[in-house]
Write a protein that holds these residues in place. Sequence first.
Motif, PDB file in Angstrom:
ATOM      1  N   ARG A 102     -13.138   1.864   9.344  1.00 54.05           N
ATOM      2  CA  ARG A 102     -12.174   2.337   8.547  1.00 54.05           C
ATOM      3  C   ARG A 102     -10.804   2.530   9.344  1.00 54.05           C
ATOM      4  N   SER A 103     -11.007   3.113  10.435  1.00 52.85           N
ATOM      5  CA  SER A 103      -9.865   3.345  11.303  1.00 52.85           C
ATOM      6  C   SER A 103      -8.876   2.246  11.888  1.00 52.85           C
ATOM      7  N   GLY A 104      -9.786   1.267  12.321  1.00 53.45           N
ATOM      8  CA  GLY A 104      -9.379   0.115  12.905  1.00 53.45           C
ATOM      9  C   GLY A 104      -8.561  -0.969  11.580  1.00 53.45           C
ATOM     10  N   PHE A 105      -9.271  -0.725  10.417  1.00 55.94           N
ATOM     11  CA  PHE A 105      -8.717  -1.506   9.429  1.00 55.94           C
ATOM     12  C   PHE A 105      -7.349  -0.939   9.040  1.00 55.94           C
ATOM     13  N   MET A 120      -5.309   0.878  10.844  1.00 53.38           N
ATOM     14  CA  MET A 120      -4.433   0.356  12.070  1.00 53.38           C
ATOM     15  C   MET A 120      -3.745  -0.514  11.719  1.00 53.38           C
ATOM     16  N   LEU A 121      -4.642  -1.810  11.624  1.00 57.52           N
ATOM     17  CA  LEU A 121      -4.280  -3.104  11.384  1.00 57.52           C
ATOM     18  C   LEU A 121      -3.275  -3.373  10.222  1.00 57.52           C
ATOM     19  N   LEU A 122      -3.610  -2.682   9.006  1.00 58.38           N
ATOM     20  CA  LEU A 122      -2.936  -2.672   7.961  1.00 58.38           C
ATOM     21  C   LEU A 122      -1.401  -2.053   7.992  1.00 58.38           C
ATOM     22  N   ILE A 123      -1.259  -0.797   8.842  1.00 57.51           N
ATOM     23  CA  ILE A 123       0.034  -0.242   9.075  1.00 57.51           C
ATOM     24  C   ILE A 123       0.892  -1.113   9.955  1.00 57.51           C
ATOM     25  N   ILE A 124       0.208  -1.718  10.949  1.00 57.56           N
ATOM     26  CA  ILE A 124       0.939  -2.627  11.767  1.00 57.56           C
ATOM     27  C   ILE A 124       1.523  -3.748  11.152  1.00 57.56           C
ATOM     28  N   ALA A 125       0.621  -4.236  10.071  1.00 60.16           N
ATOM     29  CA  ALA A 125       1.262  -5.296   9.362  1.00 60.16           C
ATOM     30  C   ALA A 125       2.354  -5.145   8.448  1.00 60.16           C
ATOM     31  N   LEU A 126       2.371  -4.072   7.957  1.00 62.76           N
ATOM     32  CA  LEU A 126       3.257  -3.198   7.024  1.00 62.76           C
ATOM     33  C   LEU A 126       4.806  -3.225   7.861  1.00 62.76           C
ATOM     34  N   LEU A 127       4.641  -2.424   8.858  1.00 60.68           N
ATOM     35  CA  LEU A 127       5.559  -2.202   9.846  1.00 60.68           C
ATOM     36  C   LEU A 127       6.501  -3.666  10.449  1.00 60.68           C
ATOM     37  N   PHE A 128       5.710  -4.728  10.453  1.00 62.50           N
ATOM     38  CA  PHE A 128       6.188  -5.783  10.931  1.00 62.50           C
ATOM     39  C   PHE A 128       6.514  -6.924   9.677  1.00 62.50           C
ATOM     40  N   GLY A 129       6.166  -6.248   8.396  1.00 62.36           N
ATOM     41  CA  GLY A 129       6.430  -6.988   7.267  1.00 62.36           C
ATOM     42  C   GLY A 129       5.697  -8.135   7.092  1.00 62.36           C
ATOM     43  N   SER A 130       4.488  -8.276   7.681  1.00 58.66           N
ATOM     44  CA  SER A 130       3.707  -9.697   7.794  1.00 58.66           C
ATOM     45  C   SER A 130       2.448  -9.368   6.940  1.00 58.66           C
ATOM     46  N   LEU A 131       2.344  -8.340   6.170  1.00 57.08           N
ATOM     47  CA  LEU A 131       1.054  -8.202   5.460  1.00 57.08           C
ATOM     48  C   LEU A 131       0.556  -9.423   4.628  1.00 57.08           C
ATOM     49  N   ILE A 180     -11.251 -11.424   5.252  1.00 56.89           N
ATOM     50  CA  ILE A 180     -12.584 -11.928   6.189  1.00 56.89           C
ATOM     51  C   ILE A 180     -13.449 -10.560   6.613  1.00 56.89           C
ATOM     52  N   GLU A 181     -12.327  -9.750   7.353  1.00 56.70           N
ATOM     53  CA  GLU A 181     -13.048  -8.783   8.228  1.00 56.70           C
ATOM     54  C   GLU A 181     -13.848  -7.493   7.008  1.00 56.70           C
ATOM     55  N   ALA A 182     -13.198  -7.433   6.148  1.00 54.75           N
ATOM     56  CA  ALA A 182     -13.897  -6.391   5.019  1.00 54.75           C
ATOM     57  C   ALA A 182     -15.022  -7.151   4.406  1.00 54.75           C
TER      58      ALA A 182
END
Length: 220
Positions: free
Chosen positions: A102-105, A107-118, A127-129
């Motif tokens: 959950r922590s890694g997921f 973090m990856l989601l927040i990074i994707a949102l910050l870079f506008g690449s969701l 796939i990961e989930a």
Amino acid sequence: MQQSEQPRTGRVVFWQDVKGFGFLICQQSQKKLFFHIRDFVTKSARPELNDELHFRLSKDKHGRPIATQLQFADADKQQAQPSKTSQTIDLDYAEDVSLYFRSGFLMLLIIALLFGSLPYVLPILYIEASLFTYWLYQQDKAAAINGQVQRLPEESLQLYSFIGGWPGALLAQKKLAHKRRKFRFQREFWLVVLGNAMLIAWLLSQHGQEFIGRLALFGS
């Protein structure tokens, strides 16, 4: 469930160890009957093809005859210690791994949102989930087969389906024959799938894209 008083004998003609169920042929009626590992009187050795079992006749929730209160006719096998496949599943470990996932997921989601690449990262997240959700179903199914009191919370399984793991959950339900006959769980599961689909549809819509654009700090 109503059970007959007369004990019966049958021989195993099919056994699926991973899923914990099989079929036997009743010597008295010559009918094929379903049986499950959880319905053995004692936890001893695992059934195998051609094993002779003593049992009592019962019915499932649909009124179909099944074999319950099962025991091995072979006294040595009845008293044997459980095999390695029935060792206790460490669900505390599974829950600890869930916390890290959950922590890694997140973090990856927040990074994707910050870079506008969701939208581009969504397939990876799914796939990961899905892989992780399938693994959780495996652990819970193994615990169920072993008759363990401790089980993974159903809310946890539904949570991972909601964040994108529902394809893995659906595959696990079919391949492992787990949770697919529980009406309440299935009802909640399909509501979760619907909720996830609606969320993704909104994120990919014009309004969703504008929302992601406002969140992005490093996007172009």
